[in-house]
Design a protein around this motif. Structure first.
Motif, PDB file in Angstrom:
ATOM      1  N   ARG A 218      20.210  83.766  -8.581  1.00  0.00           N
ATOM      2  CA  ARG A 218      19.233  84.687  -8.019  1.00  0.00           C
ATOM      3  C   ARG A 218      17.810  84.198  -8.186  1.00  0.00           C
ATOM      4  O   ARG A 218      16.885  84.830  -7.700  1.00  0.00           O
ATOM      5  N   LEU A 219      17.619  83.113  -8.890  1.00  0.00           N
ATOM      6  CA  LEU A 219      16.310  82.496  -9.035  1.00  0.00           C
ATOM      7  C   LEU A 219      16.386  81.052  -8.573  1.00  0.00           C
ATOM      8  O   LEU A 219      17.444  80.427  -8.598  1.00  0.00           O
ATOM      9  N   GLY A 220      15.232  80.509  -8.173  1.00  0.00           N
ATOM     10  CA  GLY A 220      15.175  79.104  -7.811  1.00  0.00           C
ATOM     11  C   GLY A 220      15.346  78.215  -9.031  1.00  0.00           C
ATOM     12  O   GLY A 220      15.475  78.672 -10.157  1.00  0.00           O
ATOM     13  N   GLY A 221      15.344  76.922  -8.793  1.00  0.00           N
ATOM     14  CA  GLY A 221      15.514  75.948  -9.860  1.00  0.00           C
ATOM     15  C   GLY A 221      16.444  74.815  -9.468  1.00  0.00           C
ATOM     16  O   GLY A 221      16.320  73.690  -9.943  1.00  0.00           O
ATOM     17  N   LEU A 222      17.392  75.106  -8.563  1.00  0.00           N
ATOM     18  CA  LEU A 222      18.270  74.054  -8.052  1.00  0.00           C
ATOM     19  C   LEU A 222      17.483  73.165  -7.095  1.00  0.00           C
ATOM     20  O   LEU A 222      16.802  73.661  -6.196  1.00  0.00           O
ATOM     21  N   GLN A 223      17.578  71.863  -7.298  1.00  0.00           N
ATOM     22  CA  GLN A 223      16.926  70.896  -6.412  1.00  0.00           C
ATOM     23  C   GLN A 223      17.927  69.846  -5.955  1.00  0.00           C
ATOM     24  O   GLN A 223      18.869  69.501  -6.686  1.00  0.00           O
ATOM     25  N   VAL A 224      17.714  69.316  -4.757  1.00  0.00           N
ATOM     26  CA  VAL A 224      18.530  68.221  -4.234  1.00  0.00           C
ATOM     27  C   VAL A 224      17.628  67.031  -3.916  1.00  0.00           C
ATOM     28  O   VAL A 224      16.442  67.186  -3.623  1.00  0.00           O
ATOM     29  N   MET A 225      18.213  65.850  -4.004  1.00  0.00           N
ATOM     30  CA  MET A 225      17.559  64.634  -3.541  1.00  0.00           C
ATOM     31  C   MET A 225      18.302  64.177  -2.293  1.00  0.00           C
ATOM     32  O   MET A 225      19.464  63.775  -2.364  1.00  0.00           O
ATOM     33  N   VAL A 226      17.668  64.311  -1.162  1.00  0.00           N
ATOM     34  CA  VAL A 226      18.309  63.989   0.112  1.00  0.00           C
ATOM     35  C   VAL A 226      18.622  62.495   0.164  1.00  0.00           C
ATOM     36  O   VAL A 226      17.787  61.672  -0.232  1.00  0.00           O
ATOM     37  N   PRO A 227      19.814  62.114   0.607  1.00  0.00           N
ATOM     38  CA  PRO A 227      20.160  60.687   0.688  1.00  0.00           C
ATOM     39  C   PRO A 227      19.109  59.891   1.439  1.00  0.00           C
ATOM     40  O   PRO A 227      18.583  60.326   2.469  1.00  0.00           O
ATOM     41  N   GLY A 228      18.785  58.726   0.893  1.00  0.00           N
ATOM     42  CA  GLY A 228      17.772  57.870   1.497  1.00  0.00           C
ATOM     43  C   GLY A 228      16.366  58.167   1.034  1.00  0.00           C
ATOM     44  O   GLY A 228      15.415  57.518   1.472  1.00  0.00           O
ATOM     45  N   THR A 229      16.218  59.173   0.143  1.00  0.00           N
ATOM     46  CA  THR A 229      14.895  59.516  -0.386  1.00  0.00           C
ATOM     47  C   THR A 229      14.908  59.428  -1.906  1.00  0.00           C
ATOM     48  O   THR A 229      15.960  59.263  -2.532  1.00  0.00           O
ATOM     49  N   SER A 230      13.737  59.586  -2.491  1.00  0.00           N
ATOM     50  CA  SER A 230      13.626  59.610  -3.956  1.00  0.00           C
ATOM     51  C   SER A 230      12.809  60.814  -4.409  1.00  0.00           C
ATOM     52  O   SER A 230      12.226  60.802  -5.492  1.00  0.00           O
ATOM     53  N   THR A 231      12.741  61.847  -3.569  1.00  0.00           N
ATOM     54  CA  THR A 231      11.980  63.046  -3.905  1.00  0.00           C
ATOM     55  C   THR A 231      12.915  64.241  -4.031  1.00  0.00           C
ATOM     56  O   THR A 231      13.975  64.297  -3.383  1.00  0.00           O
ATOM     57  N   TRP A 232      12.497  65.205  -4.865  1.00  0.00           N
ATOM     58  CA  TRP A 232      13.291  66.406  -5.100  1.00  0.00           C
ATOM     59  C   TRP A 232      12.768  67.566  -4.262  1.00  0.00           C
ATOM     60  O   TRP A 232      11.564  67.753  -4.139  1.00  0.00           O
ATOM     61  N   GLN A 233      13.692  68.357  -3.730  1.00  0.00           N
ATOM     62  CA  GLN A 233      13.340  69.553  -2.967  1.00  0.00           C
ATOM     63  C   GLN A 233      14.178  70.728  -3.454  1.00  0.00           C
ATOM     64  O   GLN A 233      15.367  70.586  -3.760  1.00  0.00           O
ATOM     65  N   TYR A 234      13.549  71.908  -3.529  1.00  0.00           N
ATOM     66  CA  TYR A 234      14.253  73.111  -3.965  1.00  0.00           C
ATOM     67  C   TYR A 234      15.230  73.604  -2.904  1.00  0.00           C
ATOM     68  O   TYR A 234      15.002  73.455  -1.705  1.00  0.00           O
ATOM     69  N   ILE A 235      16.299  74.238  -3.369  1.00  0.00           N
ATOM     70  CA  ILE A 235      17.179  75.031  -2.523  1.00  0.00           C
ATOM     71  C   ILE A 235      16.841  76.491  -2.799  1.00  0.00           C
ATOM     72  O   ILE A 235      16.983  76.973  -3.925  1.00  0.00           O
ATOM     73  N   LYS A 236      16.388  77.194  -1.784  1.00  0.00           N
ATOM     74  CA  LYS A 236      15.971  78.583  -1.949  1.00  0.00           C
ATOM     75  C   LYS A 236      17.198  79.492  -2.043  1.00  0.00           C
ATOM     76  O   LYS A 236      18.067  79.461  -1.171  1.00  0.00           O
ATOM     77  N   PRO A 237      17.303  80.305  -3.096  1.00  0.00           N
ATOM     78  CA  PRO A 237      18.425  81.253  -3.157  1.00  0.00           C
ATOM     79  C   PRO A 237      18.256  82.370  -2.132  1.00  0.00           C
ATOM     80  O   PRO A 237      17.149  82.867  -1.926  1.00  0.00           O
ATOM     81  N   ILE A 238      19.354  82.750  -1.480  1.00  0.00           N
ATOM     82  CA  ILE A 238      19.344  83.831  -0.497  1.00  0.00           C
ATOM     83  C   ILE A 238      20.338  84.892  -0.959  1.00  0.00           C
ATOM     84  O   ILE A 238      21.504  84.584  -1.214  1.00  0.00           O
ATOM     85  N   PRO A 239      19.905  86.140  -1.092  1.00  0.00           N
ATOM     86  CA  PRO A 239      20.819  87.198  -1.550  1.00  0.00           C
ATOM     87  C   PRO A 239      22.091  87.253  -0.710  1.00  0.00           C
ATOM     88  O   PRO A 239      22.051  87.163   0.515  1.00  0.00           O
TER      89      PRO A 239
END
Length: 358
Positions: A218-239
């Motif tokens: 229910r809170l953010g905090g999960l991040q993914v690194m998209v293949p081919g990149t070296s940066t982190w992006q959040y996955i927004k939780p949706i109820p």
């Protein structure tokens, strides 16, 4: 129940990665467009939202059980600690694993409950658990695990068809009656109100060890690194939406077609960081005896995929490890007490496209 009252919204000013939304009811009806969308998600990022999964009531009860369990005295929880041998079931204390090769400690605590124990209850299949888990085994734990198995088995059946495998191939590798690393996990991460650098992970960057993960938070905090990149992006939780992702076993079985993507957990962004972060996940993993190999003999689709797979994956396809060996190696080599230099942590890696990412 934890994680529900007066939570601030997910901030709009942080980098997020959009996920495709998959409708579980349409998947069950074998809707062709929905299955095509699932295939796109699975072969590009390996993550997707799942709505209409029907597990909300079971999820709420599991969060209640988790809150009751984490409120136990630390000494009581430690009676059920996992240990350092690569055994996953039981309690993991904060700092019991490292998040990178420098030896930085994780900040989360969690309780893992084996599928085998929940379904054998009141018999003991793998280990014993705290009184708070036992008290909720019949009304919370077993129903959540059974619902999660139903959802993930449906997804496995669809992937079986899409990969051109003989009917029942993936089901045979995930037999309910065989001991496996499949488990439910309730995770608690303490508030971090601006007191920690986002670059420091609460839980190490990793790919998941098994086949499919069915995640609720229910809170953010999960991040993914998209293949081919070296940066982190959040996955927004949706109820009302679970977050699903593929693990290493499915990448291996599919010859690299299905993506087990690198992800990590950091403190929730913005004002959400002032709140305790609770998560619940069910991990479906192959039976302990199942050999992790690309299913080239069973599918021409997989055979063609192996020919195009990157070299580091082709080596993994030929590792000769069983599911239990793969799982135990990864868990054991992340344990803090086992660290004897960078080679130990590096030996915990799976199919990551950037194995040393933190």
């Amino acid at each position: 129940m934890p994680g529900l009252t007066n939570l601030p919204p997910f901030p709009e000013d942080v980098p997020t990665h959009p996920l495709l939304v998959i409708d579980y009811e349409l998947l069950k009806a074998r809707d062709k467009d929905e299955i095509a969308k699932l295939w796109k998600a699975a072969t590009e990022l390996g993550f997707w939202y799942l709505k209409n999964h029907g597990a909300d009531a079971e999820v709420d009860k599991m969060f209640d059980m988790g809150s009751e369990t984490m409120a136990l005295p630390f000494e009581e929880k430690m009676k059920f600690e996992q240990g350092d041998s690569g055994f996953s079931f039981g309690y993991k204390a904060p700092g019991a694993t490292v998040t990178d090769e420098s030896g930085a400690l994780d900040t989360v605590e969690f309780m893992n409950i084996a599928k085998d124990d929940a379904l054998a209850w009141p018999a003991v299949a793998r280990r014993t658990y705290p009184s708070t888990v036992n008290a909720r085994m019949e009304d919370a734990v077993a129903p959540f695990i059974r619902k999660s198995v139903e959802v993930n088995d449906t997804l496995l059946e669809i992937f079986n068809e899409l990969l051109g495998l003989p009917a029942g191939t993936l089901a045979e590798k995930h037999k309910l009656e065989e001991f496996s690393g499949s488990e439910a996990r309730v995770i608690k991460n303490p508030p971090r109100p601006g007191g920690i650098d986002e670059a420091k992970a609460a839980l190490a960057a990793h790919t998941d060890f098994g086949s499919l993960s069915f995640l609720h938070n229910r809170l953010g905090g999960l991040q993914v690194m998209v293949p081919g990149t070296s940066t982190w992006q959040y996955i927004k939780p949706i109820p009302g939406h679970a977050i699903c992702n593929l693990g290493d076993a499915m990448t291996i079985f599919s010859g690299g077609l299905l993506k087990s993507n690198l992800h990590r957990v950091v403190p929730p962004p913005g004002e959400q960081g002032r709140h305790t972060r609770w998560s619940l996940v069910y991990f479906t993993r192959p039976g302990d005896s199942v050999l992790l190999r690309a299913l080239t003999d069973e599918s021409t689709i997989v055979a063609r995929a192996v020919e195009k797979a990157p070299e580091h994956l082709r080596k993994i396809f030929e590792s000769g490890q069983t599911s239990n060996q793969w799982f135990t190696r990864r868990v054991k080599n992340m344990r803090t007490n086992n660290q004897k230099g960078v080679d130990v942590w590096r030996a915990s890696r799976g199919t990551e496209h950037q194995p040393l990412a933190a």
